[in-house]
Write a protein that holds these residues in place. Structure first.
Motif, PDB file in Angstrom:
ATOM      1  N   LYS A  20       0.843  -1.206   0.000  1.00 39.56           N
ATOM      2  CA  LYS A  20       0.000   0.000   0.000  1.00 39.56           C
ATOM      3  C   LYS A  20       0.871   1.246   0.000  1.00 39.56           C
ATOM      4  CE  LYS A  20      -3.781  -1.897   2.750  1.00 39.56           C
ATOM      5  NZ  LYS A  20      -4.466  -1.815   4.059  1.00 39.56           N
ATOM      6  N   PRO A  21       0.498   2.268  -0.767  1.00 38.31           N
ATOM      7  CA  PRO A  21       1.301   3.499  -0.832  1.00 38.31           C
ATOM      8  C   PRO A  21       1.590   4.116   0.540  1.00 38.31           C
ATOM      9  CG  PRO A  21      -0.337   3.513  -2.567  1.00 38.31           C
ATOM     10  CD  PRO A  21      -0.633   2.308  -1.695  1.00 38.31           C
ATOM     11  N   GLU A  22       0.648   4.068   1.438  1.00 41.94           N
ATOM     12  CA  GLU A  22       0.875   4.664   2.762  1.00 41.94           C
ATOM     13  C   GLU A  22       1.875   3.862   3.603  1.00 41.94           C
ATOM     14  OE1 GLU A  22      -3.137   2.455   3.082  1.00 41.94           O
ATOM     15  OE2 GLU A  22      -2.119   3.664   1.594  1.00 41.94           O
ATOM     16  N   LEU A  23       2.237   2.665   3.150  1.00 40.51           N
ATOM     17  CA  LEU A  23       3.204   1.828   3.876  1.00 40.51           C
ATOM     18  C   LEU A  23       4.574   1.782   3.191  1.00 40.51           C
ATOM     19  CD1 LEU A  23       0.862  -1.145   4.835  1.00 40.51           C
ATOM     20  CD2 LEU A  23       1.552   0.800   6.239  1.00 40.51           C
ATOM     21  N   HIS A  24       4.732   2.484   2.073  1.00 42.45           N
ATOM     22  CA  HIS A  24       6.009   2.461   1.343  1.00 42.45           C
ATOM     23  C   HIS A  24       7.169   2.902   2.225  1.00 42.45           C
ATOM     24  CE1 HIS A  24       4.254   2.660  -3.021  1.00 42.45           C
ATOM     25  NE2 HIS A  24       3.903   1.571  -2.365  1.00 42.45           N
ATOM     26  N   GLU A  29      12.045   1.588   5.339  1.00 41.82           N
ATOM     27  CA  GLU A  29      12.772   1.756   6.599  1.00 41.82           C
ATOM     28  C   GLU A  29      13.081   0.406   7.243  1.00 41.82           C
ATOM     29  OE1 GLU A  29      14.941   2.976   9.643  1.00 41.82           O
ATOM     30  OE2 GLU A  29      14.414   4.171   7.886  1.00 41.82           O
ATOM     31  N   THR A  30      12.149  -0.523   7.171  1.00 33.29           N
ATOM     32  CA  THR A  30      12.386  -1.869   7.715  1.00 33.29           C
ATOM     33  C   THR A  30      13.533  -2.546   6.982  1.00 33.29           C
ATOM     34  OG1 THR A  30      10.091  -2.092   8.394  1.00 33.29           O
ATOM     35  CG2 THR A  30      11.343  -4.129   8.173  1.00 33.29           C
ATOM     36  N   GLU A  33      16.775  -0.775   8.084  1.00 34.07           N
ATOM     37  CA  GLU A  33      17.127  -1.119   9.464  1.00 34.07           C
ATOM     38  C   GLU A  33      17.777  -2.497   9.535  1.00 34.07           C
ATOM     39  OE1 GLU A  33      14.834  -1.947  13.664  1.00 34.07           O
ATOM     40  OE2 GLU A  33      13.984  -0.498  12.265  1.00 34.07           O
ATOM     41  N   SER A  34      17.241  -3.439   8.792  1.00 36.99           N
ATOM     42  CA  SER A  34      17.835  -4.779   8.756  1.00 36.99           C
ATOM     43  C   SER A  34      19.261  -4.717   8.243  1.00 36.99           C
ATOM     44  CB  SER A  34      17.001  -5.708   7.865  1.00 36.99           C
ATOM     45  OG  SER A  34      15.756  -5.954   8.452  1.00 36.99           O
ATOM     46  N   LYS A  35      19.486  -3.933   7.194  1.00 37.31           N
ATOM     47  CA  LYS A  35      20.837  -3.788   6.632  1.00 37.31           C
ATOM     48  C   LYS A  35      21.790  -3.186   7.652  1.00 37.31           C
ATOM     49  CE  LYS A  35      21.239  -3.614   1.745  1.00 37.31           C
ATOM     50  NZ  LYS A  35      21.202  -2.917   0.502  1.00 37.31           N
ATOM     51  N   ARG A  36      21.334  -2.158   8.361  1.00 36.84           N
ATOM     52  CA  ARG A  36      22.177  -1.519   9.376  1.00 36.84           C
ATOM     53  C   ARG A  36      22.562  -2.504  10.473  1.00 36.84           C
ATOM     54  NH1 ARG A  36      18.559   2.851   8.493  1.00 36.84           N
ATOM     55  NH2 ARG A  36      17.321   2.263  10.302  1.00 36.84           N
ATOM     56  N   GLU A  37      21.700  -3.459  10.755  1.00 30.80           N
ATOM     57  CA  GLU A  37      21.963  -4.463  11.785  1.00 30.80           C
ATOM     58  C   GLU A  37      22.772  -5.648  11.246  1.00 30.80           C
ATOM     59  OE1 GLU A  37      18.066  -5.467  13.187  1.00 30.80           O
ATOM     60  OE2 GLU A  37      17.844  -3.587  14.286  1.00 30.80           O
ATOM     61  N   GLY A  38      23.192  -5.561   9.976  1.00 28.73           N
ATOM     62  CA  GLY A  38      23.976  -6.626   9.376  1.00 28.73           C
ATOM     63  C   GLY A  38      23.149  -7.821   8.941  1.00 28.73           C
ATOM     64  N   LYS A  39      21.861  -7.614   8.765  1.00 35.09           N
ATOM     65  CA  LYS A  39      20.951  -8.678   8.348  1.00 35.09           C
ATOM     66  C   LYS A  39      20.460  -8.388   6.938  1.00 35.09           C
ATOM     67  CE  LYS A  39      19.530  -9.150  13.107  1.00 35.09           C
ATOM     68  NZ  LYS A  39      18.469  -8.928  14.071  1.00 35.09           N
ATOM     69  N   VAL A  41      17.097  -9.016   4.337  1.00 43.13           N
ATOM     70  CA  VAL A  41      15.737  -9.486   4.114  1.00 43.13           C
ATOM     71  C   VAL A  41      15.736 -10.266   2.802  1.00 43.13           C
ATOM     72  CG1 VAL A  41      13.327  -8.835   3.738  1.00 43.13           C
ATOM     73  CG2 VAL A  41      14.727  -7.555   5.363  1.00 43.13           C
ATOM     74  N   LYS A  42      15.385 -11.544   2.882  1.00 39.21           N
ATOM     75  CA  LYS A  42      15.372 -12.410   1.697  1.00 39.21           C
ATOM     76  C   LYS A  42      14.024 -12.341   0.980  1.00 39.21           C
ATOM     77  CE  LYS A  42      19.303 -14.729   2.400  1.00 39.21           C
ATOM     78  NZ  LYS A  42      20.374 -14.808   1.476  1.00 39.21           N
TER      79      LYS A  42
END
Length: 59
Positions: A20-24, A29-30, A33-39, A41-42
Motif C-alpha cells: 500500500k502506498p501509505e506503507l512504502h 525503513e524496515t 534497518e535490517s541492513k544496518r543491523e547486518g541482516k 531481508v530475503k
C-alpha cells in the motif's frame, strides 16, 4: 497474499504495486534497518497490501 523476493525491491519497482502506498516509507525503513543491523531481508509476505512477515538472514 503475495511473496516478494529481494529482486522485487532491489532490481525493480514491482514492490510498489504490492505494498500500500501509505506503507512504502515504513517498508523501506524496515529494509534499511535490517541492513544496518547486518541482516538481509530475503523475502516478504504481503497480505492485502501490508508487509507482514519478513524472512531475514544473519540473525
Amino acid at each position: 497474499m503475495a511473496t516478494m523476493n529481494r529482486e522485487h525491491w532491489e532490481n525493480s519497482e514491482d514492490w510498489r504495486s504490492q505494498v500500500k502506498p501509505e506503507l512504502h516509507e515504513s517498508f523501506l525503513e524496515t529494509l534499511a534497518e535490517s541492513k544496518r543491523e547486518g541482516k538481509e531481508v530475503k523475502s516478504v509476505i504481503v497480505v492485502a497490501g501490508t508487509p507482514l512477515v519478513y524472512n531475514v538472514s544473519g540473525e
